[in-house]
Design an enzyme around this catalytic site. Structure first.
Site, PDB file in Angstrom:
ATOM      1  N   HIS A  71       0.842  -1.189   0.000  1.00 38.40           N
ATOM      2  CA  HIS A  71       0.000   0.000   0.000  1.00 38.40           C
ATOM      3  C   HIS A  71       0.884   1.247   0.000  1.00 38.40           C
ATOM      4  O   HIS A  71       1.740   1.398   0.859  1.00 38.40           O
ATOM      5  CB  HIS A  71      -0.891   0.033   1.246  1.00 38.40           C
ATOM      6  CG  HIS A  71      -1.713  -1.197   1.434  1.00 38.40           C
ATOM      7  ND1 HIS A  71      -2.279  -1.530   2.652  1.00 38.40           N
ATOM      8  CD2 HIS A  71      -2.075  -2.200   0.573  1.00 38.40           C
ATOM      9  CE1 HIS A  71      -2.949  -2.667   2.539  1.00 38.40           C
ATOM     10  NE2 HIS A  71      -2.844  -3.092   1.282  1.00 38.40           N
ATOM     11  N   TYR A 134       4.103   2.434  13.276  1.00 39.00           N
ATOM     12  CA  TYR A 134       4.478   3.484  12.352  1.00 39.00           C
ATOM     13  C   TYR A 134       3.883   4.828  12.762  1.00 39.00           C
ATOM     14  O   TYR A 134       2.738   4.937  13.163  1.00 39.00           O
ATOM     15  CB  TYR A 134       4.116   3.126  10.900  1.00 39.00           C
ATOM     16  CG  TYR A 134       2.752   2.535  10.646  1.00 39.00           C
ATOM     17  CD1 TYR A 134       1.746   3.279  10.051  1.00 39.00           C
ATOM     18  CD2 TYR A 134       2.484   1.199  10.975  1.00 39.00           C
ATOM     19  CE1 TYR A 134       0.510   2.726   9.784  1.00 39.00           C
ATOM     20  CE2 TYR A 134       1.246   0.639  10.710  1.00 39.00           C
ATOM     21  CZ  TYR A 134       0.256   1.410  10.123  1.00 39.00           C
ATOM     22  OH  TYR A 134      -0.964   0.859   9.870  1.00 39.00           O
TER      23      TYR A 134
END
Length: 473
Positions: A71, A134
């Site tokens: 992605h 993240y």
């Protein structure tokens, strides 16, 4: 595989531009371990962009073989492993020469990686109970999903060597149906917005960016600098830079009540709105300034000279500079005596020469012409080369001249006698007239921008070219 303790913080570049792998110092003992997962000051010193994260996400994966991606999202990410171990795969899905470039690596908690906007991110867990974390520099929203770019995990061109074959891995149904590389629409770059695109500099910026589809041009009718709606209606998340070539420049009218209000509205209040937008969205703001921020009692003017404006126009430009200087990402481009397409001094002198007029021209104001094409090229150079933010003087080079000297050059270059031009002092020229005060010394020191690799052409060469081509060519 055992995690390595007490590594030195360091970076490793990868085949994908902007993707950087970090080794993180992890300190452990009989109780466990500790690490500074993201440390802004230290990592910026190693070249990590100041990407201003606003959200922290964690993906927990129960089983080894869990595979997620590929992605590419419309924001930057700083990725690390909190616990466990992963095989990471990254594919450049941005427009450009590096489209399709691949990088893979195994990551444990002692490593992290920075992934710019538009680079596809995927991982496969190599241990049970793996947590993948993240930081991102934009808030997730359902609307943002429409800006994602996807690539199939099994794409033959990327040819990622997954440690656990995809047939044996845990995948989502969506990831199985994503397109191959040949069918992927690359993610376009963020956009640049140019304001004031109908002025002399704006027209030069239109010319230099004419082939760049990521650049938008906004003339006065396209973007009302004084309207709150104009700022609210635009999705600023899609922009990387704003070039503000719009300004109120009617120096003498600015001394009158209506002009004073207009000068401050455009040169200060609107600039403050742009600064707020730029600060909030991490946008680089390029703001065009003027020699009128100085009183002209000394020179050549350096970038670090204290501001000392004489009149309302200069005061409004100085105030705008002060506002822009507070933005983390800014270039203040200070210029003087601008010449481009449209009404300007050179065009006026050429017209007078053609009609046989012998003008009296000011001979005690000293400076250099700044041709719009060179200002535009200098601005593009600053943005493309990503030199240090700050103030940069930008005019044409060569020996400083008075307005009378330049007028005489115009006469000579157009085949008319130089001595048709008579020199006169500023005080004499404006005697009995309502006029703004002018700085007598407008020469700008150019050493700083030259040190970045940009060498402006000399004003005399540009003047000759300008007149040869025709003032509006």
């Amino acid at each position: 595989m055992m995690m390595e303790f007490s590594k030195r913080l360091k970076t490793t570049t990868t085949p994908i531009p902007g993707v950087v792998l970090y080794d993180l110092p992890v300190h452990g003992d009989n109780r466990g371990w500790f690490k500074e997962n993201w440390q802004r000051e230290k990592m910026m010193a190693l070249g990590l962009p100041d990407f201003s994260p606003v959200q922290n996400n964690i993906s927990f994966n129960e089983k080894a073989g869990t595979t997620r991606g590929i992605h590419a999202e419309p924001w930057d990410k700083f990725i690390s492993v909190a616990t466990g171990r992963i095989f990471g795969a990254w594919v450049d899905l941005r427009e450009g020469e590096s489209f399709g470039a691949v990088f893979t690596a195994e990551l444990d908690p002692s490593q992290a990686i920075f992934i710019p906007r538009g680079v596809g991110n995927a991982f496969q867990t190599l241990e049970n109970d793996t947590a993948y974390t993240y930081l991102v520099n934009d808030h997730w929203s359902a609307d943002a999903q429409g800006q994602y770019t996807f690539l199939n995990l099994a794409d033959e061109t990327a040819a990622i060597a997954w440690p656990i074959p995809l047939a044996d891995a845990e995948l989502s149904d969506k990831d199985k149906t994503h397109p191959r590389l040949a069918e992927v629409s690359p993610m376009p770059p963020k956009k640049t917005l140019i304001l004031g695109a109908d002025g002399q500099l704006g027209k030069a910026l239109r010319a230099i960016y004419s082939d760049d589809t990521s650049v938008e041009f906004a003339a006065r009718a396209d973007f009302d600098l004084g309207s709150d709606t104009a700022y609210a209606d635009r999705n600023w998340k899609n922009y990387s830079s704003i070039i503000n070539a719009a300004a109120y420049t009617a120096v003498d009218d600015a001394e009158k009540p209506a002009g004073r209000n207009a000068a401050w509205a455009i040169n200060v209040t609107a600039v403050a709105k742009l600064a707020k937008v730029a600060s909030a969205h991490g946008i680089t703001l390029v703001h065009v300034s003027s020699d009128y921020v100085f009183d002209g009692t000394m020179g050549p003017h350096r970038e670090d000279e204290a501001l000392s404006p004489l009149g309302v126009y200069g005061q409004s430009k100085a105030a705008g500079d002060a506002v822009v200087s507070l933005i983390p990402k800014h270039y203040i481009v200070r210029t003087s005596w601008v010449i481009g397409k449209g009404n300007n001094f050179v065009k006026t002198m050429a017209s007078l020469a053609a009609r046989g007029v012998a003008p009296a021209v000011v001979n005690d104001q000293i400076g250099r012409l700044s041709f719009a094409e060179d200002i535009a090229a200098g601005i593009k150079h600053l943005l493309d080369s990503k030199v240090a933010y700050g103030v940069y003087n930008l005019s044409n080079d060569g020996e400083p001249q008075s307005w009378a000297d330049i007028a005489a050059d115009v006469y000579e270059l157009t085949g008319h006698p130089r001595d048709s031009v008579t020199g006169v002092s500023t005080a004499k020229y404006f005697e009995g007239k309502q006029a703004a005060p002018r700085p007598l010394e407008s020469t700008l020191e150019l050493g700083k921008i030259k040190a970045t690799g940009f060498k402006p052409a000399t004003a005399d060469k540009r003047l000759a070219d300008y007149l040869e081509k025709g003032a509006d060519a």
